[in-house]
Design a protein around this motif. Structure first.
Motif, short mmCIF file in Angstrom:
data_model
loop_
_atom_site.label_atom_id
_atom_site.label_comp_id
_atom_site.label_asym_id
_atom_site.label_seq_id
_atom_site.Cartn_x
_atom_site.Cartn_y
_atom_site.Cartn_z
N TYR A 390 0.86 -1.20 -0.03
CA TYR A 390 0.07 -0.02 0.06
C TYR A 390 1.15 1.26 -0.12
O TYR A 390 2.05 1.07 0.28
CB TYR A 390 -0.88 0.00 1.35
CG TYR A 390 -0.43 0.39 2.51
CD1 TYR A 390 -0.33 1.77 2.91
CD2 TYR A 390 0.29 -0.46 3.42
CE1 TYR A 390 0.30 1.94 4.05
CE2 TYR A 390 0.98 -0.47 4.26
CZ TYR A 390 0.86 1.38 4.95
OH TYR A 390 1.80 1.24 6.17
N VAL A 398 -3.67 3.22 0.83
CA VAL A 398 -4.39 2.71 -0.40
C VAL A 398 -3.54 1.67 -0.94
O VAL A 398 -2.32 1.73 -1.29
CB VAL A 398 -4.58 3.90 -1.35
CG1 VAL A 398 -5.08 3.46 -2.77
CG2 VAL A 398 -5.38 5.01 -0.64
N LEU A 404 -4.61 -4.79 -5.92
CA LEU A 404 -5.99 -4.68 -6.33
C LEU A 404 -6.53 -5.40 -7.51
O LEU A 404 -7.62 -5.84 -7.84
CB LEU A 404 -6.50 -3.24 -6.20
CG LEU A 404 -6.55 -2.49 -4.94
CD1 LEU A 404 -6.87 -1.07 -5.47
CD2 LEU A 404 -7.62 -3.18 -3.94
N ALA A 430 -11.81 0.07 6.05
CA ALA A 430 -11.51 0.59 5.02
C ALA A 430 -10.58 -0.38 4.15
O ALA A 430 -10.52 -0.22 2.93
CB ALA A 430 -10.28 1.74 5.22
N TYR A 431 -9.69 -1.24 4.87
CA TYR A 431 -9.21 -2.26 3.96
C TYR A 431 -10.18 -3.04 3.19
O TYR A 431 -9.66 -3.51 2.02
CB TYR A 431 -8.58 -3.28 5.13
CG TYR A 431 -8.74 -4.94 4.83
CD1 TYR A 431 -7.79 -5.74 4.06
CD2 TYR A 431 -9.72 -5.42 5.64
CE1 TYR A 431 -8.07 -6.95 3.83
CE2 TYR A 431 -9.90 -6.78 5.25
CZ TYR A 431 -9.08 -7.66 4.53
OH TYR A 431 -9.31 -8.93 4.20
N GLN A 434 -11.73 -1.02 0.10
CA GLN A 434 -11.24 -0.67 -1.07
C GLN A 434 -11.39 -1.65 -2.25
O GLN A 434 -11.35 -1.52 -3.48
CB GLN A 434 -9.58 -0.54 -0.93
CG GLN A 434 -9.32 0.55 -0.08
CD GLN A 434 -7.90 0.72 0.09
OE1 GLN A 434 -7.22 0.64 -0.86
NE2 GLN A 434 -7.43 1.17 1.19
N TRP A 435 -11.85 -2.99 -1.76
CA TRP A 435 -11.89 -4.01 -3.09
C TRP A 435 -13.32 -4.28 -2.96
O TRP A 435 -13.77 -5.54 -3.52
CB TRP A 435 -11.06 -5.19 -3.00
CG TRP A 435 -10.85 -5.57 -1.62
CD1 TRP A 435 -10.02 -5.28 -0.66
CD2 TRP A 435 -11.44 -6.75 -0.98
NE1 TRP A 435 -10.23 -5.96 0.60
CE2 TRP A 435 -10.84 -6.94 0.53
CE3 TRP A 435 -12.62 -7.67 -1.10
CZ2 TRP A 435 -11.44 -8.08 1.25
CZ3 TRP A 435 -13.06 -8.63 -0.16
CH2 TRP A 435 -12.35 -8.86 1.11
#
Length: 528
Positions: A390, A398, A404, A430-431, A434-435
């Protein structure tokens, strides 16, 4: 569970208590709290041994990139000492560990709460309350913000003996329906149990996949236990937590869902749907490949599964199944008009880690536990290593494009590097966000708007006498419950004809005794 070494645990506890007090005194004088100054805990590298047994890896890999980064930050190096590396059963591994007597410094991994809370008061593990208050400000801040967690963590003697894995977020599993199939048949999303039945019949009979064959599987599930959750449509319950077949709390009383009238009505109707071909005939045997296979072959209609991973098929299957649209939908209303989502993310897992009586560095260890609750440690445990997995963008982690866009799911990638494993840490939603696809996010918003979640049973800690009653009766009771459950669904029994005998057998097998000790422990643990 064996009690072979409990006497020695008691003798060792006296010695270790004195040692712990000495460490507390000297460390308080010699070292300021690292959380206020720096992440490094020790000047010279310190090795701590760890038992870490969990489903995806029966041991702790010392070459995890996350472990190596934590080692560099803190100065503490975990050395694997996992018992039972040749068995996937965490209970068996824990029994082997306790039988060998000489515990490693740290005992962690999958579902350690019950054995740690059972053997902690007997001296096998150190009580953590004072250690946390004195040396773990980040863990203490979480307990101060969420005092209900402390009650759920505590053993029967009131002490806490383990630092848990704390999930983040609320919603986990949801109902999904093939919207493209509904559109092909001119149907609306089902809003109640009767409409659901009509949709399932249409999926079975009206060829929504358009291949001219009657091969559709209206209801399919990766985990057969999710089928039992359908009893909620008839006001039953299948569990009280995110663990299948668990007890639940009804107006302050601990009950078991498989001994209630709503469950009886639910299983009767599930059996009817199974007989009518509305449920995957291989639901008990197909296993975790069900979702991948039935969706990719354009055969599956409705399921109950995780938001993020299930909605992801809308992108991955567009080329193979043109127009594919697997949409989150609200749970159908039950026969009495109730609309609930029984599954939710638990605020506290029985996973985590504890400090054993043999640990000669309890202060350094609790500071190490606290490291994973710092901003840097929490990022490491959720997102991996900065620059590799990240980047910080406007101060927020991110995932890299490589993570990703990899063929492997993000969570699987994280497990392989030592992130997201069941150590004591605080998940960052948030982990996962993101996906999470747009379709899943829209589904989560839909669920948020409708107040669907119900309270969870976070478990109890039984004292020695209560545990003896539980161990004597509960394993055979649960086995009997599940045997009858599958027999009824598969049609080798009739729940209406068998119910009175079933309830009589539960009584003879000791269910009332189990419920009595569960309620005694519940009142003691949560009375405040």
């Amino acid at each position: 569970m064996t009690r072979k070494n409990t006497t020695r645990f008691g003798r060792e506890t006296m010695r270790k208590s004195t040692l712990s007090a000495a460490f507390l005194a000297t460390t308080m004088l010699a070292q300021p709290g690292f959380a206020d100054e720096h992440l490094r805990i020790v000047e010279e590298p310190l090795e701590l041994t760890v038992h870490f047994h969990w489903p995806r890896n029966q041991g702790y890999e010392e070459d995890y990139p996350v472990e190596q980064a934590a080692r560099e930050m803190t100065g503490i190096h975990l050395k694997d000492a996992t018992a039972g590396r040749n068995t996937p059963d965490h209970n068996e591994a824990m029994n082997l560990l306790l039988a060998q007597g000489d515990l490693p410094d740290i005992v962690g991994g999958n579902r350690i709460k019950d054995p740690v809370n059972q053997y902690g008061p007997e001296g096998a593990f150190l009580p953590l309350g004072d250690l946390i208050a004195e040396h773990a400000p980040n863990i203490q801040a979480v307990l101060d913000a969420k005092p209900e967690l402390r009650d759920a963590m505590a053993s029967w003697d009131g002490n806490i003996y383990y630092v848990p894995y704390l999930p983040d977020g609320e919603f986990g599993r949801a109902w999904f329906v093939r919207q493209d199939w509904l559109d092909a048949l001119g149907l609306e999303r089902p809003d109640n149990v009767e409409e659901l039945y009509q949709v399932l019949v249409a999926f079975r009979d009206q060829d929504p996949n358009g291949n001219g064959q009657k091969d559709e599987v209206p209801i399919f599930l990766r985990h057969w236990e999710e089928l039992i959750r359908f009893v909620t449509l008839w006001d039953g319950r299948s569990t009280g937590s995110d663990t299948y077949h668990d007890f639940y709390v009804d107006n302050g009383e601990v009950k078991h869902p498989y001994a209630t009238e709503g469950y009886r009505e639910g299983i009767k109707n599930i059996a009817k749907w199974y007989e009518e071909g509305l449920i995957d005939p291989e639901v008990f045997t197909r296993g975790t490949s069900a979702r991948e296979y039935l969706l990719s072959e354009n055969l599956g209609g409705i399921t109950h599964d995780w938001f993020a991973s299930t909605a992801g098929y809308n992108e991955s299957l567009q080329e193979k199944v043109p127009g594919f649209d697997f949409a989150p939908m609200l749970p159908p209303e039950s026969i009495s008009g109730k609309r609930i989502e029984e599954h939710r993310r638990t605020p506290l897992k029985p996973d985590g880690w504890a400090i054993s009586y043999a640990n000669e560095n309890p202060v350094e260890t609790i500071k190490y536990f606290d490291f994973w609750f710092t901003e840097e440690g929490r990022r490491l445990s959720n997102f991996g290593v900065e620059g590799e997995h990240y980047e910080l963008v406007d101060g927020e982690p991110v995932f890299t494009d490589a993570v990703l866009t990899a063929d492997q799911p993000v969570n699987s990638q994280m497990w392989e590097i030592g992130a997201g494993i069941p150590r004591g840490y605080y998940m960052d939603y948030a982990y996962e966000l993101q996906w999470t696809s747009d379709a899943a996010r829209e589904g989560i918003e839909l669920y948020e708007q409708n107040d669907l979640l119900i309270d969870q049973f976070l478990g109890v800690s039984l004292n020695e006498e209560e545990q003896a009653v539980y161990d004597r009766y509960w394993p055979s009771i649960q086995t009997y419950m599940l045997e009858r459950q599958q027999a009824w669904i598969l049609g080798t029994g009739d729940i209406e004809a068998d119910w009175d005998e079933y309830m009589s057998q539960l009584d003879k097998r000791g269910l009332s005794d189990v419920l009595e000790v569960m309620n005694s422990a519940y009142e003691r643990q949560y009375d405040s």
